[in-house]
Enzyme design. Structure first.
Site, PDB file in Angstrom:
ATOM      1  N   CYS A 101      -3.796  10.332  -5.424  1.00 26.59           N
ATOM      2  CA  CYS A 101      -4.393   9.217  -4.689  1.00 26.59           C
ATOM      3  C   CYS A 101      -5.651   8.666  -5.357  1.00 26.59           C
ATOM      4  O   CYS A 101      -5.567   7.995  -6.371  1.00 26.59           O
ATOM      5  CB  CYS A 101      -4.648   9.633  -3.240  1.00 26.59           C
ATOM      6  SG  CYS A 101      -4.865   8.241  -2.095  1.00 26.59           S
ATOM      7  N   ARG A 135      -2.069  -1.215   5.133  1.00 21.22           N
ATOM      8  CA  ARG A 135      -2.151   0.241   5.032  1.00 21.22           C
ATOM      9  C   ARG A 135      -0.762   0.803   4.795  1.00 21.22           C
ATOM     10  O   ARG A 135       0.167   0.555   5.579  1.00 21.22           O
ATOM     11  CB  ARG A 135      -2.727   0.830   6.317  1.00 21.22           C
ATOM     12  CG  ARG A 135      -3.235   2.265   6.158  1.00 21.22           C
ATOM     13  CD  ARG A 135      -4.623   2.255   5.572  1.00 21.22           C
ATOM     14  NE  ARG A 135      -5.010   3.582   5.090  1.00 21.22           N
ATOM     15  CZ  ARG A 135      -6.097   3.794   4.372  1.00 21.22           C
ATOM     16  NH1 ARG A 135      -6.906   2.804   4.068  1.00 21.22           N
ATOM     17  NH2 ARG A 135      -6.394   4.993   3.965  1.00 21.22           N
ATOM     18  N   HIS A 198       0.124  13.134  -0.503  1.00 24.87           N
ATOM     19  CA  HIS A 198      -0.681  14.234   0.012  1.00 24.87           C
ATOM     20  C   HIS A 198       0.246  15.228   0.700  1.00 24.87           C
ATOM     21  O   HIS A 198       1.437  15.213   0.522  1.00 24.87           O
ATOM     22  CB  HIS A 198      -1.695  13.702   1.036  1.00 24.87           C
ATOM     23  CG  HIS A 198      -2.653  12.693   0.493  1.00 24.87           C
ATOM     24  ND1 HIS A 198      -3.740  13.040  -0.285  1.00 24.87           N
ATOM     25  CD2 HIS A 198      -2.706  11.341   0.620  1.00 24.87           C
ATOM     26  CE1 HIS A 198      -4.422  11.951  -0.596  1.00 24.87           C
ATOM     27  NE2 HIS A 198      -3.813  10.904  -0.068  1.00 24.87           N
TER      28      HIS A 198
END
Length: 246
Positions: A101, A135, A198
């Protein structure tokens, strides 16, 4: 249950970049998985941290970097730039790295926020990232020719595009990945694995962990002899993650 090998085949040094500021959504778990699996393969793990202002470790075998908020990226920005040439040399020399990320973004050419501010990267990866109001969040399933099915979780507003000198880690079968348009996730360059996933990534994707370990061992000792890792919990985690909705 698989036990750690009694024979020590050598030491592998894993350096975690900026865990104080770049450690979100369980990314610390990637370093812990490497530590455990290195031992299962019969080698001695040495897990080191590098934070802002520290002396950079010598004899680095594997580098791991996690994600963070924009504020965390700003905290480490100047220090990371000061270490850019060292990290570029390690990357070009084939040091295996896992970049998640925010660290993935900062190893690229730049991150341009949605307000127009530019956070320069260190240019190891031929990628650029633009912040948006969209998002990208949810569970992700990636098809990779190299690692098979990769499972994880994304939560980012930066959209990354790959330059011609780099290839994607894989294509998204579920989820978004690098951006909302091209169906690609992550990046592969030299022995670098970069990803938005993640969760943390490595507990559910031991094939990637073993790639990093075996590559490090081969570079340091000339050959890699696998141990017998206990993958029972990894298999269960993959089964559960694969059933989760977007």
């Amino acid at each position: 249950m698989t036990q750690e090998a009694s024979e020590n085949k050598g030491t592998i040094r894993v350096v975690q970049l900026y865990p104080r500021d770049m450690n979100i959504y369980g990314d610390w778990g990637n370093a812990l998985v490497l530590k455990r699996r290195i031992a299962w393969h019969g080698y001695t793990p040495e897990l080191l941290e590098y934070n802002v202002g520290d002396d950079f470790p010598e004899d680095v075998d594997v580098i791991v970097g996690g994600g963070g908020q924009d504020s965390g990226q700003l905290v480490i920005q100047a220090d990371l730039l000061s270490r850019g040439s060292t990290l570029q040399e390690l990357a070009e020399d084939g040091t295996p790295m896992l970049l998640i990320c925010g660290m993935y973004q900062l190893f690229g050419r730049f991150f341009k926020t949605r307000t127009g501010s530019v956070i320069p990267g260190i240019g190891v990866l031929d990628v650029e990232t633009h912040g948006t109001d969209e998002r990208l969040i949810g569970n992700v399933k990636v098809e990779s020719e190299e690692f098979g099915e990769i499972l994880g979780y994304e939560n980012h507003s930066g959209q990354t595009t790959l330059g011609p000198g780099i290839r994607a880690l894989g294509t998204t079968a579920k989820g978004t990945g690098n951006n909302s348009s091209d169906g690609q996730e992550g990046a592969r360059y030299k022995n670098i694995v970069a990803s938005y996933l993640h969760g943390s990534l490595l507990p559910k994707n031991p094939a990637i962990a073993d790639f990093l370990i075996s590559t490090a061992v081969e570079r340091k000792y000339g050959s890699f002899t696998a141990g017998a890792p206990d993958d029972r919990f990894a298999v269960l985690a993959r089964e559960h993650a694969g059933r989760r909705p977007r």
